[in-house]
Design a protein around this motif. Structure first.
Motif, PDB file in Angstrom:
ATOM      1  N   ASN A   1     -58.273 -42.880  30.520  1.00  0.00           N
ATOM      2  CA  ASN A   1     -58.218 -44.331  30.730  1.00  0.00           C
ATOM      3  C   ASN A   1     -57.148 -44.734  31.725  1.00  0.00           C
ATOM      4  O   ASN A   1     -57.197 -45.825  32.282  1.00  0.00           O
ATOM      5  N   SER A   2     -56.165 -43.865  31.944  1.00  0.00           N
ATOM      6  CA  SER A   2     -55.071 -44.233  32.849  1.00  0.00           C
ATOM      7  C   SER A   2     -55.586 -44.477  34.267  1.00  0.00           C
ATOM      8  O   SER A   2     -54.924 -45.128  35.062  1.00  0.00           O
ATOM      9  N   THR A   3     -56.805 -44.004  34.579  1.00  0.00           N
ATOM     10  CA  THR A   3     -57.332 -44.245  35.928  1.00  0.00           C
ATOM     11  C   THR A   3     -57.660 -45.723  36.157  1.00  0.00           C
ATOM     12  O   THR A   3     -57.872 -46.129  37.292  1.00  0.00           O
ATOM     13  N   LEU A   4     -57.673 -46.507  35.076  1.00  0.00           N
ATOM     14  CA  LEU A   4     -57.891 -47.946  35.259  1.00  0.00           C
ATOM     15  C   LEU A   4     -56.679 -48.608  35.909  1.00  0.00           C
ATOM     16  O   LEU A   4     -56.680 -49.796  36.181  1.00  0.00           O
ATOM     17  N   ALA A   5     -55.645 -47.813  36.178  1.00  0.00           N
ATOM     18  CA  ALA A   5     -54.442 -48.283  36.875  1.00  0.00           C
ATOM     19  C   ALA A   5     -54.806 -49.051  38.133  1.00  0.00           C
ATOM     20  O   ALA A   5     -54.128 -49.994  38.520  1.00  0.00           O
ATOM     21  N   ILE A   6     -55.885 -48.659  38.758  1.00  0.00           N
ATOM     22  CA  ILE A   6     -56.289 -49.274  40.026  1.00  0.00           C
ATOM     23  C   ILE A   6     -56.508 -50.777  39.866  1.00  0.00           C
ATOM     24  O   ILE A   6     -56.320 -51.542  40.813  1.00  0.00           O
ATOM     25  N   ALA A   7     -56.838 -51.205  38.645  1.00  0.00           N
ATOM     26  CA  ALA A   7     -57.097 -52.631  38.420  1.00  0.00           C
ATOM     27  C   ALA A   7     -55.815 -53.445  38.442  1.00  0.00           C
ATOM     28  O   ALA A   7     -55.841 -54.644  38.676  1.00  0.00           O
ATOM     29  N   VAL A   8     -54.671 -52.802  38.169  1.00  0.00           N
ATOM     30  CA  VAL A   8     -53.422 -53.556  38.139  1.00  0.00           C
ATOM     31  C   VAL A   8     -52.473 -53.121  39.249  1.00  0.00           C
ATOM     32  O   VAL A   8     -51.280 -53.385  39.196  1.00  0.00           O
ATOM     33  N   GLY A   9     -53.004 -52.459  40.265  1.00  0.00           N
ATOM     34  CA  GLY A   9     -52.199 -52.158  41.438  1.00  0.00           C
ATOM     35  C   GLY A   9     -51.177 -51.049  41.267  1.00  0.00           C
ATOM     36  O   GLY A   9     -50.234 -50.949  42.043  1.00  0.00           O
ATOM     37  N   TYR A  10     -51.342 -50.188  40.251  1.00  0.00           N
ATOM     38  CA  TYR A  10     -50.406 -49.073  40.074  1.00  0.00           C
ATOM     39  C   TYR A  10     -50.927 -47.874  40.865  1.00  0.00           C
ATOM     40  O   TYR A  10     -52.120 -47.570  40.837  1.00  0.00           O
TER      41      TYR A  10
END
Lengths: 348, 298
Positions: B237-246
């Motif tokens: 799930n950490s790949t959802l980082a892209i949604a918050v600009g990380y």
């Protein structure tokens, strides 16, 4: 060990599934005609270029270019299916054949054009743009130097990311890029105050600004960081399709140059029919010669295009003109006879 | 006789598997070449020419794509590691509340689990980032003087600065995973025979000592496998980082694909790095599991 092995096996199966086995020699133009509709990749999120209206239809400059292609290829500007794509998705979509062509604020550059890069083939530039920066007026920043040490909101997976870095690096100014996947997030991050500035093509900044609650509180800096010639594109190695696209766009420019508009096209057609000495006009409108056939299109494709979308100037004014919601001065986007960069080779 | 039959069968199966795999790989390579995408990894060593907001090791845009990917992997690792600790902590608390004697805590915990598990993670991340953290606007909140200050630029805790992007991803992932962990913990503890509770109580042991010395050791074998799969989910799930600009490995990969036009190679690297990471997590948990099982059997 067994687990690794099973993993690799499943993985290789998945990969094979990704690749289309039926890569034939047939041109995509034939596929489009057989299907009876054109699948056009757009952004869908940039007012003035391609934007999904509340009634479910797409509108904008990029959208009208798709419609012009459909009118030329299939005889009707209604025969288009739009696929909204994010910046990183777009090239994969075109390489795998998910879409026929791309009309989505795509910058024409070497890496994307070359067969060993993204392997695309670009149609003529339909909008000359440049990357800019937008800041809040209240910050009193008026150039790049004022943004040193500040955070800047950037869209990832675009040339924007590289340009902003080149601009700051060449002046040895440190900055922090905050990267988002699409323009709406860049705008949200900027408006929420995460960044001092947001960067994108100047046209997109103007489009985004038009949607702000208080557009006057923001300014677009004078610094232009890059050349951004935006052009439609198709998969490389398909001359039939890329030629057809190229000449549809040249037809839009030529029509503006010749003063042929959506409202006077029938009149012009009558004039050309009754005056056999007007050779260039007759060839352009497909009354004589076989220019359309040479492209694999009907001879009167220009008439179809102009009837459904109007010439380039009309498309521009409809979406970006002074009375539109996203007014952008035409500047470089004028026809060459008026001092702009849009120039079409002769229809001979 | 039976043994040799088995051996032959195994050999045949192995040969079939090898044949199938080689056909698949051959097919893939041929197709890639046909579409003009033949495998090529030389771009990995070209300069990345994009900047990164967060990098645990020195990084500059003139470093290679490979180094940028490695930095992204470290960024992913960082957020996964801290989320893992935080989610276990929160999850254990709520799991224990859920079976405890305090009715209010039981209710709060049930509500927490219900809300968190029934909304999508992407939405929660967006909420943490755009509403909770960036919503703070300009003002700086300092509830503990100089020790902790929170603003829309991030959090400063004891002189360590955490960016807004990292903070929201950490909170989002931890809170989301903790709800599942709480249920795993509850399930594990409920699996212990009621008689065990009654027996330690009859021995006059205190409730908390009984829980830690008697119940939890017996519940662990039931908890660990569930926990492992939650940890694996967290990592993915950490790949959802892209949604918050990380700038995690997925986000960096995204940029690289766009710049190089090499999606297949880049995705292979991405998949392998996650495969490696998750094998590491699951094997680590397996070791822990076997230790626990052995100790309870003694």
């Amino acid at each position: 060990m067994r687990r690794i092995f099973t993993g690799i096996l499943t993985f290789s199966m998945l990969l094979t599934g990704c690749v289309n086995n039926s890569v034939g020699t047939q041109s995509r133009l034939e596929v489009i005609k057989k299907r009876g509709s054109l699948i056009c990749g757009v952004s869908g999120k940039i007012p003035g270029f391609s934007f999904l209206k509340s009634n479910g239809t797409y509108q904008g400059l990029d959208v009208d270019i798709c419609k012009a292609f459909a009118a030329a290829f299939l005889g009707s500007s209604q025969k288009v299916q739009f696929r909204p794509l994010t910046a990183p998705e777009r090239f994969t979509a075109i390489r795998t054949g998910e879409i026929d062509l791309l009309s989505r604020n795509t910058t024409f550059n070497l890496s994307r054009d070359s067969s060993k890069g993204n392997g695309l083939i670009f149609a003529p530039v339909i909008f000359h743009d440049g990357q800019g920066l937008m800041v809040r007026k209240s910050l009193k920043i008026n150039n790049l130097e004022g943004l040193a040490q500040k955070s800047i909101c950037v869209g990832s997976g675009t040339t924007t990311e590289q340009n902003i870095n080149d601009a700051f690096e060449s002046k040895s100014l440190p900055y922090t890029p905050i990267k988002y996947q699409d323009l709406n997030q860049v705008v949200a991050g900027y408006l929420q105050g995460r960044c001092a500035a947001m960067t994108s093509d100047r046209s997109q900044l103007a489009a985004a600004k038009s949607g702000f609650k208080n557009p006057k509180a923001h300014i677009i800096l004078d610094d232009v960081l890059s050349k951004e010639p935006l052009a439609p594109a198709s998969a490389g190695g398909d001359q039939l399709l890329s030629d057809a696209m190229r000449w549809v766009i040249f037809a839009l420019f030529t029509a503006e140059e010749k003063g042929i508009t959506q409202s006077n096209i029938n009149q012009k057609l009558e004039i050309a029919k009754s005056n056999p000495q007007m050779k260039p006009l007759r060839r352009f409108l497909g009354i004589e010669g076989d220019l359309g056939e040479k492209l694999g299109l009907p001879n009167d494709f220009v008439v179809k295009v102009i009837t459904s979308t109007g010439n380039y100037g009309e498309i521009y004014n409809r979406h970006l003109g002074p009375n539109s919601k996203v007014p952008i001065p035409r500047g470089l986007n004028k026809i060459y006879t008026e001092g702009g960069l849009h120039f079409a080779p002769p229809f001979n | 006789m039976k043994i040799s039959y088995n051996a032959t069968a195994q050999l045949v199966i192995a040969l079939i598997v090898i044949l199938v795999v080689s056909i698949l790989i051959n097919n893939l390579t041929l197709n890639l070449i046909k579409t003009g995408l033949g495998f090529n990894f030389s771009w990995l060593f070209r300069p990345a020419s994009f900047a990164l907001a967060e990098h645990p090791l020195p990084y500059s845009p003139s470093d290679s794509y490979a180094w940028a990917l490695f930095i992204g992997w470290l960024n992913s690792l960082k957020v996964i590691f801290y989320s893992l600790l935080l989610s276990t902590l929160i999850g254990t608390c709520f799991g224990l509340f859920r079976i405890g004697k305090n009715a209010l805590l039981r209710l709060v915990s049930a509500g927490y689990i219900a809300i968190i598990r029934q909304t999508p993670l992407l939405l929660q991340l967006m909420f943490w980032y755009f509403v909770a953290i960036l919503g703070i606007k300009k003002s700086i909140i300092s509830p503990m003087g100089n020790l902790l200050s929170i603003s829309n630029q991030g959090i400063n805790l004891l002189g360590v600065t955490l960016s807004a992007e990292f903070t929201s991803l950490l909170l989002g992932l931890s809170v989301f995973t903790s709800a599942y962990i709480a249920e795993v913990i509850r399930g594990g503890i409920n699996s212990v025979n009621k008689g065990q509770w009654e027996s330690f109580r009859s021995l006059g042991l205190e409730e908390s000592i009984g829980l830690y010395k008697i119940i939890i050791p017996q519940a662990l074998p039931a908890i660990l496998p569930g926990l492992t799969s939650q940890y694996l989910n967290l990592a993915k799930n950490s790949t959802l980082a892209i949604a918050v600009g990380y700038s995690d490995i997925y986000a960096i990969n995204d940029t690289i694909i766009n710049q190089t036009g090499r999606p297949i190679e880049a995705f292979i690297i991405l998949l392998l790095s996650f495969l490696f990471l998750n094998l590491f997590i699951s094997n680590g948990m397996e070791v822990l599991n076997s230790m626990v099982t052995r100790s309870t059997k003694l």
